[in-house]
Design a protein around this motif. Sequence first.
Motif, PDB file in Angstrom:
ATOM      1  N   ARG A   1      47.306  31.153  54.947  1.00  0.00           N
ATOM      2  CA  ARG A   1      47.371  32.342  55.810  1.00  0.00           C
ATOM      3  C   ARG A   1      48.112  33.489  55.137  1.00  0.00           C
ATOM      4  N   LEU A   2      49.196  33.163  54.422  1.00  0.00           N
ATOM      5  CA  LEU A   2      49.934  34.209  53.717  1.00  0.00           C
ATOM      6  C   LEU A   2      49.107  34.749  52.549  1.00  0.00           C
TER       7      LEU A   2
ATOM      8  N   PHE B   1      39.132  34.550  59.583  1.00  0.00           N
ATOM      9  CA  PHE B   1      39.300  35.276  58.321  1.00  0.00           C
ATOM     10  C   PHE B   1      38.331  34.826  57.239  1.00  0.00           C
TER      11      PHE B   1
ATOM     12  N   TRP C   1      46.652  37.135  54.012  1.00  0.00           N
ATOM     13  CA  TRP C   1      47.324  38.392  54.387  1.00  0.00           C
ATOM     14  C   TRP C   1      47.585  39.239  53.141  1.00  0.00           C
ATOM     15  N   LEU C   2      48.080  38.616  52.083  1.00  0.00           N
ATOM     16  CA  LEU C   2      48.342  39.355  50.840  1.00  0.00           C
ATOM     17  C   LEU C   2      47.059  39.941  50.262  1.00  0.00           C
ATOM     18  N   SER C   3      45.955  39.220  50.391  1.00  0.00           N
ATOM     19  CA  SER C   3      44.682  39.699  49.836  1.00  0.00           C
ATOM     20  C   SER C   3      44.184  40.963  50.541  1.00  0.00           C
ATOM     21  N   GLN C   4      44.688  41.219  51.734  1.00  0.00           N
ATOM     22  CA  GLN C   4      44.243  42.372  52.503  1.00  0.00           C
ATOM     23  C   GLN C   4      45.179  43.577  52.364  1.00  0.00           C
ATOM     24  N   GLN C   5      46.248  43.412  51.577  1.00  0.00           N
ATOM     25  CA  GLN C   5      47.234  44.488  51.428  1.00  0.00           C
ATOM     26  C   GLN C   5      46.914  45.349  50.208  1.00  0.00           C
TER      27      GLN C   5
ATOM     28  N   CYS D   1      46.838  35.768  44.824  1.00  0.00           N
ATOM     29  CA  CYS D   1      47.403  35.785  46.180  1.00  0.00           C
ATOM     30  C   CYS D   1      47.985  34.430  46.555  1.00  0.00           C
TER      31      CYS D   1
ATOM     32  N   TRP E   1      37.900  36.501  53.463  1.00  0.00           N
ATOM     33  CA  TRP E   1      38.366  35.735  52.301  1.00  0.00           C
ATOM     34  C   TRP E   1      37.222  35.513  51.318  1.00  0.00           C
TER      35      TRP E   1
ATOM     36  N   THR F   1      52.726  45.559  48.507  1.00  0.00           N
ATOM     37  CA  THR F   1      53.579  44.542  49.114  1.00  0.00           C
ATOM     38  C   THR F   1      54.955  45.139  49.376  1.00  0.00           C
TER      39      THR F   1
END
Length: 146
Positions: A103-104, A34, A107-111, A49, A38, A114
């Motif tokens: 990691r979370l 990632f 993941w949030l940065s790619q959403q 995030c 990132w 939410t």
Amino acid sequence: MPLTLIPETGAGLANANAFASQAQVTAVLEASPFAAAWAGVASDTRDQCIAEATAWLNRLRWDGVPTTLTQALAFPRAWLQSPEGYAIASNSLPAWLVQATARLAFWLSQQTSTPFENTGLAPNTELALPGGVRLPPSRARLHIQP
């Protein structure tokens, strides 16, 4: 106004809002697939995030007890043990917590949205995860393998 990220140091800070600094998260993600994605996330968004990932993780029930009455976050904790039964220092954050936060946060940065309208779970709220996984409040424990 940009968010000021205040990482917990292990001292039980009363104003901490993150389990990891942006540098720590970046270091974790540099060793993952990632890293490039990132790197493309704006610094302010990264901080948001990380703070949001911390808020999500902070709402889980953890073993042990907070080390101070005034700390803002669930960690550091006293009487916490690794899955192998080793004591985890009460004046630092476990490496697996920093990794989970990283990691979370990624993941949030790619959403684009939410699962929650606000910045976290209300007390006693069931946690619904992608893929139909649901964690009732009494079972919302996070176990991460290092």
